[in-house]
Each structure stands twice: as C-alpha cells, then as structure tokens.
Design an enzyme around this catalytic site. Structure first.
Site, PDB file in Angstrom:
ATOM      1  N   ASP A   1       6.299  13.796   0.825  1.00 50.36           N
ATOM      2  CA  ASP A   1       5.987  15.109   0.251  1.00 50.36           C
ATOM      3  C   ASP A   1       4.794  15.004  -0.702  1.00 50.36           C
ATOM      4  O   ASP A   1       4.811  14.237  -1.664  1.00 50.36           O
ATOM      5  CB  ASP A   1       7.195  15.653  -0.512  1.00 50.36           C
TER       6      ASP A   1
ATOM      7  N   ASP B   1       0.967  10.491  -3.955  1.00 49.54           N
ATOM      8  CA  ASP B   1       0.296  11.535  -4.740  1.00 49.54           C
ATOM      9  C   ASP B   1       0.792  11.640  -6.163  1.00 49.54           C
ATOM     10  O   ASP B   1       0.268  12.452  -6.932  1.00 49.54           O
ATOM     11  CB  ASP B   1       0.480  12.898  -4.062  1.00 49.54           C
TER      12      ASP B   1
ATOM     13  N   ASP C   1       4.103   7.643   0.938  1.00 54.15           N
ATOM     14  CA  ASP C   1       4.992   8.686   0.429  1.00 54.15           C
ATOM     15  C   ASP C   1       4.928   9.844   1.437  1.00 54.15           C
ATOM     16  O   ASP C   1       4.047   9.884   2.294  1.00 54.15           O
ATOM     17  CB  ASP C   1       4.508   9.127  -0.957  1.00 54.15           C
TER      18      ASP C   1
END
Length: 223
Positions: free
Chosen positions: A12, A173, A10
């Site tokens: 961001d 995240d 991922d």
C-alpha cells in the site's frame, strides 16, 4: 556467495494506491463504534503498521476491547469496499509498476518479495485481482510478524530465499519501511508517491520519484 538478489516491495502506497479505501474503511469503522473519524492525514500516517498498532495510535483513548472492535470493523469495511469495486479499481497499481515488476521478474538472478501490513487474505485478493500470481517468491504479511518497523519480515524473506543482507533491498513509501530496512541491515529505497512525505524517509539510501527510476537504481546498488 550467491549471485541471487532479493527485491522486497511494500504494497500500500508503494505498488498500489489504496488510500481511498483505507480512509473510507477507517471512517466506517469509527462510525460503527460511534466515534468521530480520524483526519485523513492521520489515517495515512499509519499505513503500513499492523492494524492493532495502527488503532492504538488512532484511538489511544479507546479501551483494548474497543480497539479490537475497531480492527474488526475496519477489516469488514475494507472487504466490503473491495468486493463492491474489485481490486483493480479499489487498489490500482501505480503508473509504471507493472512494467517494472515484469522487467525484474524476467531477470534470472532477481527474486521478488513483499513485506506488507496487509493480512494474508488481503494480499491474496490483491495479487489475484492484478494477476500477479507467481511474481513474488516470498510474501511476508501482518498475520505472522510483529508490526513494522520490526525487522522480522525482511529477516524471514532473506531466510526463505537464502539471499544475504548485502544483496537485499527494501522498497517502500513510509518511515516504517525504511526503519525496518535499517533494522534488518539492508538498503532502503524510498518512493515519493506514497503516504509519507520525503522528509519522513530519512533512513532511505535514495528516494525515487517515478517507478522507471527503480531499475537503474537497483543496477547501481546490486550490480
């Protein structure tokens, strides 16, 4: 069976910390339509989703037309902030990220990819700003896929690289990343430094707290 392994990141909240610009751009977008800005924690809770889905969650009372306008206003505000500050300041890499990417790229049997809610334009700008051209052999963006946690991005990455699910890992995240990994039948590594707390990463096989932990964890998982 191929010896290749695929490590998908991922962006961001995992590779870069873009929360300042995300929250600021969202505030500008809502202000442009005369609406009160959503709370910071609410904005960070939708990071990783495609913008149309994110706006449905942040402004459920708005009409479809207003949600589309919010998406457009957000994109413009984000571009303006990035242009004013540059990608390095706007979305800095997390501590240790570049060193780990360099180490993984140097491994002959490891392929790197990204699966992000960013647009193609946004990802290209970020990669150029951080001089990451050539690092990722597969780049899956929101323009061409359903929003996370649909497994489409991971499935496309595996198809492009020829790596099967047993040798693929998703690193992210948010709960959306870990649910996407599970839906695609791949292992998920959660990171604690991003935008969702550890309690939301229940679908992760393991959660790491520092980037330098990633290399030994991948070694244990994939050999």
């Amino acid at each position: 069976m191929s010896d290749l392994r695929l490590v998908i990141f991922d962006v961001d909240g995992t590779l870069v910390d873009s929360q300042g610009d995300i929250v600021g751009s969202m505030s500008r977008a809502f202000a442009a339509l005369g609406k009160p800005a959503p709370a910071r924690e609410n904005v960070l809770s939708i990071v990783g989703l495609s913008l149309d889905v994110a706006m449905q969650r942040l402004a459920p009372e708005a009409s479809l037309g207003e949600q589309i306008d919010l998406v457009d206003a957000y994109k413009q505000a984000y571009q303006d902030l990035r242009a004013a500050k540059g990608s390095v300041e706007s979305s800095p890499l997390y501590l240790g990220a570049r060193q780990v990417l360099d180490a993984l790229r140097a491994q002959p049997y490891t392929l790197l990819g990204v699966a992000t809610g960013k647009s193609r334009r946004g990802l290209d700008s970020l990669i150029a700003g951080h001089a990451l051209e050539g690092f990722f052999v597969t780049e899956q963006v929101a323009d061409h896929h359903p929003s996370k946690p649909h497994p489409s991005m991971i499935e496309a990455a595996m198809a492009e690289t020829g790596v099967d699910a047993a040798q693929t890992v998703m690193i992210g995240d948010t709960s959306f990343d870990m649910s996407m990994a599970r839906a695609a039948g791949v292992r998920g590594i959660g990171v604690s430094w991003g935008y969702h707390g550890r309690e939301k990463l229940a679908n992760a096989e393991i959660i790491i707290d520092r980037f330098e932990e990633l290399l030994p964890v991948l070694g244990q998982m994939l050999g």
